[in-house]
Design a protein around this motif. Structure first.
Motif, PDB file in Angstrom:
ATOM      1  N   THR A 223       0.850  -1.193   0.000  1.00  0.00           N
ATOM      2  CA  THR A 223       0.000   0.000   0.000  1.00  0.00           C
ATOM      3  C   THR A 223       0.887   1.246   0.000  1.00  0.00           C
ATOM      4  O   THR A 223       2.066   1.183   0.337  1.00  0.00           O
ATOM      5  CB  THR A 223      -0.908   0.056   1.254  1.00  0.00           C
ATOM      6  OG1 THR A 223      -0.085   0.229   2.408  1.00  0.00           O
ATOM      7  CG2 THR A 223      -1.743  -1.199   1.394  1.00  0.00           C
ATOM      8  N   ASP A 225      -0.171   4.101   1.691  1.00  0.00           N
ATOM      9  CA  ASP A 225      -0.982   4.962   2.570  1.00  0.00           C
ATOM     10  C   ASP A 225      -0.411   5.074   3.979  1.00  0.00           C
ATOM     11  O   ASP A 225      -1.123   5.352   4.935  1.00  0.00           O
ATOM     12  CB  ASP A 225      -2.431   4.440   2.622  1.00  0.00           C
ATOM     13  CG  ASP A 225      -2.514   3.018   3.158  1.00  0.00           C
ATOM     14  OD1 ASP A 225      -1.454   2.414   3.420  1.00  0.00           O
ATOM     15  OD2 ASP A 225      -3.633   2.512   3.325  1.00  0.00           O
ATOM     16  N   THR A 226       0.901   4.819   4.131  1.00  0.00           N
ATOM     17  CA  THR A 226       1.543   4.958   5.447  1.00  0.00           C
ATOM     18  C   THR A 226       2.576   6.090   5.362  1.00  0.00           C
ATOM     19  O   THR A 226       2.949   6.479   4.252  1.00  0.00           O
ATOM     20  CB  THR A 226       2.206   3.626   5.861  1.00  0.00           C
ATOM     21  OG1 THR A 226       3.059   3.188   4.803  1.00  0.00           O
ATOM     22  CG2 THR A 226       1.163   2.563   6.141  1.00  0.00           C
ATOM     23  N   GLU A 229       5.417   6.789   2.570  1.00  0.00           N
ATOM     24  CA  GLU A 229       5.409   5.643   1.651  1.00  0.00           C
ATOM     25  C   GLU A 229       4.434   5.948   0.516  1.00  0.00           C
ATOM     26  O   GLU A 229       3.236   5.881   0.696  1.00  0.00           O
ATOM     27  CB  GLU A 229       4.985   4.374   2.404  1.00  0.00           C
ATOM     28  CG  GLU A 229       4.832   3.142   1.536  1.00  0.00           C
ATOM     29  CD  GLU A 229       6.102   2.754   0.802  1.00  0.00           C
ATOM     30  OE1 GLU A 229       6.944   2.108   1.411  1.00  0.00           O
ATOM     31  OE2 GLU A 229       6.246   3.110  -0.380  1.00  0.00           O
ATOM     32  N   ASN A 235      -4.623   1.854  -1.390  1.00  0.00           N
ATOM     33  CA  ASN A 235      -4.939   2.163   0.007  1.00  0.00           C
ATOM     34  C   ASN A 235      -5.619   0.984   0.693  1.00  0.00           C
ATOM     35  O   ASN A 235      -6.470   0.320   0.102  1.00  0.00           O
ATOM     36  CB  ASN A 235      -5.859   3.385   0.085  1.00  0.00           C
ATOM     37  CG  ASN A 235      -5.216   4.619  -0.527  1.00  0.00           C
ATOM     38  OD1 ASN A 235      -4.012   4.837  -0.392  1.00  0.00           O
ATOM     39  ND2 ASN A 235      -6.014   5.395  -1.235  1.00  0.00           N
ATOM     40  N   ARG A 302      -0.402  -3.746   4.443  1.00  0.00           N
ATOM     41  CA  ARG A 302       0.666  -2.891   4.949  1.00  0.00           C
ATOM     42  C   ARG A 302       1.798  -3.746   5.520  1.00  0.00           C
ATOM     43  O   ARG A 302       1.545  -4.803   6.075  1.00  0.00           O
ATOM     44  CB  ARG A 302       0.145  -1.982   6.067  1.00  0.00           C
ATOM     45  CG  ARG A 302      -0.724  -0.870   5.538  1.00  0.00           C
ATOM     46  CD  ARG A 302      -1.141   0.083   6.655  1.00  0.00           C
ATOM     47  NE  ARG A 302      -2.115   1.032   6.135  1.00  0.00           N
ATOM     48  CZ  ARG A 302      -2.951   1.737   6.882  1.00  0.00           C
ATOM     49  NH1 ARG A 302      -2.936   1.604   8.195  1.00  0.00           N
ATOM     50  NH2 ARG A 302      -3.796   2.574   6.317  1.00  0.00           N
ATOM     51  N   TYR A 303       3.016  -3.255   5.400  1.00  0.00           N
ATOM     52  CA  TYR A 303       4.209  -3.875   6.003  1.00  0.00           C
ATOM     53  C   TYR A 303       4.457  -5.288   5.471  1.00  0.00           C
ATOM     54  O   TYR A 303       4.768  -6.211   6.229  1.00  0.00           O
ATOM     55  CB  TYR A 303       4.110  -3.871   7.544  1.00  0.00           C
ATOM     56  CG  TYR A 303       3.429  -2.639   8.095  1.00  0.00           C
ATOM     57  CD1 TYR A 303       3.929  -1.363   7.791  1.00  0.00           C
ATOM     58  CD2 TYR A 303       2.272  -2.712   8.866  1.00  0.00           C
ATOM     59  CE1 TYR A 303       3.287  -0.216   8.251  1.00  0.00           C
ATOM     60  CE2 TYR A 303       1.631  -1.578   9.326  1.00  0.00           C
ATOM     61  CZ  TYR A 303       2.130  -0.332   9.015  1.00  0.00           C
ATOM     62  OH  TYR A 303       1.481   0.785   9.465  1.00  0.00           O
TER      63      TYR A 303
END
Ligand code: CO
Ligand code: ZN
Length: 329
Positions: A223, A225-226, A229, A235, A302-303
């Motif tokens: 993503t 959206d962090t 990043e 998202n 994410r991650y």
């Protein structure tokens, strides 16, 4: 679905050691498909025959393997040196709880860097609580593989985090699709693939033997959206993605359109994904035999490739509706 993800993410299964995951999936699919077999690379191939003898053969692929750390040598003091299996990131690996197949637990830690030294897995070691080399070798052997041992946990109202979300989330998604799939005209071959993280190896051999007309990979994607990043325009929580291209495959435009149409019909918001790096099993399927149209349906995560890979359950459920709709269920 959430329970299914919890169950499958909890199983040990780095690349080349996917047997326990395959065994659990085989149990979950007993009686839900017409045939289940495993090939020489450990791929679990589940076929559900279509009602139309002239129907297409559609291969859906989700990889069972997760990234890991292989023991390369043991030091006199009992510390284990390791190399990566797949995309282990040193930045995500500092002071992590890890586990081996036989249940041995350890701490993955980075030693202090010397001036000018840069971080890499060479500066990491695993401490398994052994006092010396002999004791360490009584617990593990060279070539044994550790994985991040973080538990799967819930975050907020809709989110779930686990080190094995890539790609057990999609294994759960594919199991759920097969459990719900009514008779349809096309034949669906669900392949739970092996060794994706080391180069799409299981998908390469299984696509060759299955001989599908169309290939769709199910995976996670990054993503944007962090904080800081912004590499991708995806998202979390805004729907599954239909991949236009990544570094390993260019999706078939007609297939992309069909998936968008299925999403629209099911009332599911989807995102268009363009990933300038990385790849999925679609990259291997696309090049099998004479080639075939491929696409990837991804769930934003994410991650990715950390001990806490986070997905949003609404995206997973959206992906299920899109795929069931595409199959004509
Ligand atoms: Co991965
Ligand atoms: Zn993956």
């Amino acid at each position: 679905m959430e329970q299914l993800i919890q169950k499958l993410t909890g199983i040990y299964g780095p690349s080349g050691r996917e047997e326990l995951v395959a065994a659990e999936i085989e149990t979950l699919l007993a009686g839900k498909v017409d045939s289940i077999r495993r090939d020489a690379l450990g791929n679990l191939i589940c076929e559900k025959k279509g009602t139309d003898p002239n129907g297409k053969r559609i291969m859906l692929a989700a990889h069972m393997d997760q990234i890991g750390l292989v023991v390369t040598h043991v030091e006199k003091e009992g510390y284990l040196r390791v190399s990566n299996i797949g995309g282990i990131s040193p930045a995500n690996s500092r002071t992590r709880r890890v586990k081996f197949a036989n249940g041995v637990m350890g701490v993955l830690h980075e030693q202090p860097l010397k001036p000018g030294e840069t971080t890499s897995l060479r500066t990491f070691y695993i401490d398994i609580g052994a006092a010396n080399e002999a004791e360490a070798l009584s617990l593990i052997s060279l070539g044994d593989v550790a994985v991040y041992a973080e538990d799967t946990f819930k975050m907020g109202a809709h989110r779930l985090a686990s080190p094995a979300m890539d790609d057990r989330m999609a294994c759960a998604l594919l199991v759920s699709i097969l459990q719900k799939l009514p008779p349809i005209k096309d034949t669906v071959i669900a392949v739970f693939t092996t060794q994706e993280e080391v180069g799409l190896r299981g998908a390469t051999t299984s696509a060759y033997s299955v001989q599908p007309d169309v290939g769709i990979a199910l995976d996670v994607t990054l993503t944007g959206d962090t904080p800081e990043e912004r590499r991708v325009a995806v998202n979390l929580g805004e729907g599954p993605t239909i991949v236009v291209m990544n570094a390993r495959s260019i999706s078939n435009p007609a297939l992309v359109n069909e998936l968008h149409a299925a999403a629209a019909k099911a009332g599911v918001a989807v995102q268009r994904e363009v990933l300038p790096f990385g790849g999925t099993d679609a990259g291997a399927m696309q090049l099998s035999r004479g080639g075939m149209p491929v696409c990837t349906v991804s769930v934003p995560c994410r991650y990715v490739h950390s001990a806490c890979e986070v997905v949003d359950m609404r995206d997973v459920e959206g992906a299920e509706k899109v795929l069931l709709g595409y199959l004509g269920a």
